[in-house]
Structure formats: structure tokens, C-alpha cells
Motif scaffolding. Structure first.
Motif, short mmCIF file in Angstrom:
data_model
loop_
_atom_site.label_atom_id
_atom_site.label_comp_id
_atom_site.label_asym_id
_atom_site.label_seq_id
_atom_site.Cartn_x
_atom_site.Cartn_y
_atom_site.Cartn_z
N ALA A 1 50.15 4.11 -9.86
CA ALA A 1 49.72 4.30 -11.24
C ALA A 1 48.41 3.59 -11.54
O ALA A 1 47.70 3.95 -12.47
CB ALA A 1 50.82 3.81 -12.19
N GLU A 2 48.08 2.57 -10.75
CA GLU A 2 46.88 1.77 -11.02
C GLU A 2 45.63 2.34 -10.35
O GLU A 2 44.54 1.81 -10.53
CB GLU A 2 47.09 0.32 -10.54
N THR A 3 45.76 3.41 -9.54
CA THR A 3 44.61 3.93 -8.81
C THR A 3 44.16 5.28 -9.36
O THR A 3 44.92 5.97 -10.04
CB THR A 3 44.94 4.09 -7.32
N SER A 4 42.92 5.62 -9.07
CA SER A 4 42.35 6.89 -9.53
C SER A 4 42.35 7.90 -8.40
O SER A 4 41.74 7.68 -7.36
CB SER A 4 40.92 6.66 -10.02
N GLN A 5 43.02 9.01 -8.60
CA GLN A 5 43.09 10.04 -7.58
C GLN A 5 41.71 10.65 -7.30
O GLN A 5 41.34 10.88 -6.15
CB GLN A 5 44.06 11.14 -8.00
N THR A 6 40.92 10.87 -8.36
CA THR A 6 39.60 11.45 -8.18
C THR A 6 38.68 10.52 -7.40
O THR A 6 37.97 10.94 -6.48
CB THR A 6 38.96 11.77 -9.55
N LEU A 7 38.69 9.24 -7.76
CA LEU A 7 37.87 8.28 -7.03
C LEU A 7 38.32 8.18 -5.58
O LEU A 7 37.49 8.12 -4.66
CB LEU A 7 37.95 6.90 -7.69
N ASP A 8 39.61 8.19 -5.36
CA ASP A 8 40.14 8.13 -4.00
C ASP A 8 39.64 9.31 -3.18
O ASP A 8 39.21 9.15 -2.03
CB ASP A 8 41.67 8.12 -4.05
N ARG A 9 39.67 10.48 -3.77
CA ARG A 9 39.20 11.67 -3.05
C ARG A 9 37.70 11.59 -2.78
O ARG A 9 37.23 11.97 -1.70
CB ARG A 9 39.53 12.92 -3.85
N GLY A 10 36.94 11.10 -3.75
CA GLY A 10 35.50 10.97 -3.56
C GLY A 10 35.17 10.02 -2.42
O GLY A 10 34.28 10.28 -1.60
N LEU A 11 35.88 8.90 -2.35
CA LEU A 11 35.66 7.93 -1.28
C LEU A 11 36.08 8.51 0.07
O LEU A 11 35.43 8.26 1.09
CB LEU A 11 36.44 6.65 -1.56
N ARG A 12 37.14 9.31 0.06
CA ARG A 12 37.56 9.96 1.31
C ARG A 12 36.51 10.95 1.78
O ARG A 12 36.27 11.10 2.99
CB ARG A 12 38.92 10.64 1.12
N VAL A 13 35.87 11.65 0.85
CA VAL A 13 34.78 12.55 1.20
C VAL A 13 33.67 11.78 1.90
O VAL A 13 33.16 12.19 2.95
CB VAL A 13 34.22 13.28 -0.04
N LEU A 14 33.26 10.65 1.33
CA LEU A 14 32.19 9.85 1.93
C LEU A 14 32.58 9.37 3.33
O LEU A 14 31.75 9.38 4.25
CB LEU A 14 31.86 8.66 1.04
N LYS A 15 33.82 8.94 3.50
CA LYS A 15 34.26 8.47 4.81
C LYS A 15 34.26 9.60 5.83
O LYS A 15 33.86 9.42 6.99
CB LYS A 15 35.66 7.85 4.70
N LEU A 16 34.71 10.78 5.41
CA LEU A 16 34.72 11.93 6.32
C LEU A 16 33.30 12.30 6.74
O LEU A 16 33.03 12.59 7.90
CB LEU A 16 35.40 13.13 5.65
N LEU A 17 32.37 12.29 5.78
CA LEU A 17 30.98 12.64 6.09
C LEU A 17 30.33 11.58 6.96
O LEU A 17 29.48 11.88 7.80
CB LEU A 17 30.18 12.82 4.80
N ALA A 18 30.71 10.32 6.77
CA ALA A 18 30.14 9.23 7.57
C ALA A 18 30.58 9.31 9.02
O ALA A 18 29.92 8.76 9.91
CB ALA A 18 30.53 7.88 6.97
N ASP A 19 31.69 9.99 9.26
CA ASP A 19 32.23 10.07 10.62
C ASP A 19 31.71 11.26 11.40
O ASP A 19 32.16 11.51 12.52
CB ASP A 19 33.77 10.13 10.57
N THR A 20 30.79 12.04 10.83
CA THR A 20 30.25 13.18 11.54
C THR A 20 28.72 13.18 11.49
O THR A 20 28.14 12.76 10.49
CB THR A 20 30.77 14.51 10.95
N ASP A 21 28.11 13.63 12.57
CA ASP A 21 26.65 13.71 12.61
C ASP A 21 26.14 15.07 12.14
O ASP A 21 24.94 15.25 11.92
CB ASP A 21 26.13 13.48 14.05
N HIS A 22 27.05 16.03 12.00
CA HIS A 22 26.64 17.41 11.72
C HIS A 22 27.00 17.87 10.30
O HIS A 22 26.74 19.01 9.95
CB HIS A 22 27.28 18.35 12.74
N GLY A 23 27.59 16.99 9.50
CA GLY A 23 27.98 17.38 8.16
C GLY A 23 29.24 18.23 8.17
O GLY A 23 29.75 18.61 9.24
N LEU A 24 29.76 18.52 7.00
CA LEU A 24 30.98 19.31 6.86
C LEU A 24 30.79 20.35 5.77
O LEU A 24 30.11 20.11 4.78
CB LEU A 24 32.17 18.41 6.51
N THR A 25 31.40 21.50 5.94
CA THR A 25 31.35 22.53 4.92
C THR A 25 32.41 22.25 3.85
O THR A 25 33.30 21.42 4.04
CB THR A 25 31.62 23.92 5.51
#
Length: 213
Positions: A3-27
């Protein structure tokens, strides 16, 4: 999620982590599949991150980490430096040589913290902000060895005369610090590194790594 966390922020941070783990970007489709959400949600997340220059999309529509993360990253160095200083001071005073913390910055090694001993008659002048190629000097070589999984059996790297004539160095990589490549080392005016220096540098690198976890 709690209840104390933000689902939208969590997803945004997960997007950044996923993009940081690839050299070719993601669709958008690839991000949608990895996040387990529909494409509309991904479009909104990317649009918001783009507004803050944390994400950019190329002509093919693939999302990549944006230049905005560099501004955030610059603020990491002071925090890392502060955490490392106690171990560096102890190392410099114990060995009687200039101690340093070096981090990877692009294709170079960057000294972000330097401590000189207080009791020696002379020592190597080595300044924070000094840069050199990763494949020259003990600090850079220790980082490359760790990156390649080829750290020498003692756990530290020794060099002589690679960055400054008459100077030798010893360095050990930071191990177990997520998202950070670096090393702790000393540089001294000597024909060779005394036997006790390598193990002492290795201990200091472990102290710094523990402080950064």
C-alpha cells in the motif's frame, strides 16, 4: 506491491532497468511483454520518461536510456567518494602512499577520490579527476580483470611505469557492488611494490565495497 508503494513509479523504474540492460534498446511490444502490461501503459510510461530525458526513442521506435540519466549519475560520485574516504585514509597512512578510488567513466578510468599520506617526505601527486585508459595502470587493469573474470589469484593487480615513469601501483577491484565498476589502489615512487601492499589494498577494496552495499 504494498500500500505504501507506487505501481506507476515501480513500472517506470523497471523500464529504466530493462533499457539499461540492453545495448540495442527495446520496442514497446518487447517492454510490454517483459513488464506484463498492455502497450498503452508502456506508451504512457515512455512518454513521461521522455519528458524528463530519461528515455529516448530512435527512428525505428526502439526505446533507449536517455542522456538525462547522466545528470543523475553525476551526483553519485560525491556519495561514493564520501563512503570510500575512511578506508582510503587508513590505506594511505598505513602504506605511506597515495591511495585512490577509481571508477569507470565511459572507456576511461576516473579517479573520484584520492588521499595522500600525511607523514611521508614525498609521494606521488595524484588528483581526483585524473583520467587514463582502462588498459593502462593498476587501477584500470584491475577493473578490466574483474569485468573479464580474470582477476589474478592474489586478487590484486600490480604495474610499474605505465602512467608515470618511476611509479608503480597496486589495485584491487570492487566486488559485489551492483551497478558500479571500480577499484581501490595505491601509487608510489618505487622500483617495485612491497610484498605487503597488495594484500592491504585488497582489504581496503573490500572495506569500500562493504560501505557501498
Amino acid at each position: 506491491m504494498t500500500a505504501e508503494t507506487s505501481q506507476t513509479l515501480d513500472r517506470g523504474l523497471r523500464v529504466l532497468k530493462l533499457l539499461a540492460d540492453t545495448d540495442h534498446g527495446l520496442t514497446v511490444t518487447e517492454l510490454s511483454n517483459k513488464l506484463g502490461v498492455n502497450r498503452t501503459v508502456v506508451y504512457r510510461l515512455l512518454a513521461t520518461l521522455e519528458q524528463h530525458t530519461l528515455v529516448r526513442r530512435d527512428l525505428g521506435g526502439r526505446a533507449r536510456v536517455g542522456l538525462g540519466v547522466l545528470r543523475l549519475g553525476r551526483q553519485v560520485h560525491p556519495l561514493v567518494r564520501e563512503a570510500a574516504l575512511p578506508a582510503l585514509r587508513s590505506l594511505a597512512e598505513d602504506i605511506g602512499a597515495t591511495a585512490h578510488l577509481t571508477l569507470v567513466d565511459g572507456s576511461e578510468a576516473l579517479a573520484v577520490a584520492v588521499v595522500e599520506p600525511t607523514w611521508t617526505d614525498y609521494h606521488v601527486a595524484y588528483r581526483a579527476g585524473f583520467r587514463h585508459p582502462l588498459d593502462r595502470g593498476a587501477a584500470g587493469r584491475a577493473i578490466l580483470a574483474a569485468r573479464q573474470g580474470l582477476v589474478p589469484e592474489p586478487g590484486f593487480t600490480l604495474t610499474h611505469g605505465e602512467l608515470e615513469a618511476g611509479a608503480c601501483g597496486a589495485a584491487a577491484p570492487l566486488v559485489g557492488v551492483t551497478g558500479l565498476e571500480g577499484s581501490v589502489g595505491v601509487v608510489m615512487l618505487s622500483d617495485s611494490v612491497p610484498e605487503r601492499v597488495g594484500p592491504r589494498v585488497l582489504d581496503a577494496a573490500q572495506e569500500v565495497a562493504d560501505a557501498l552495499r
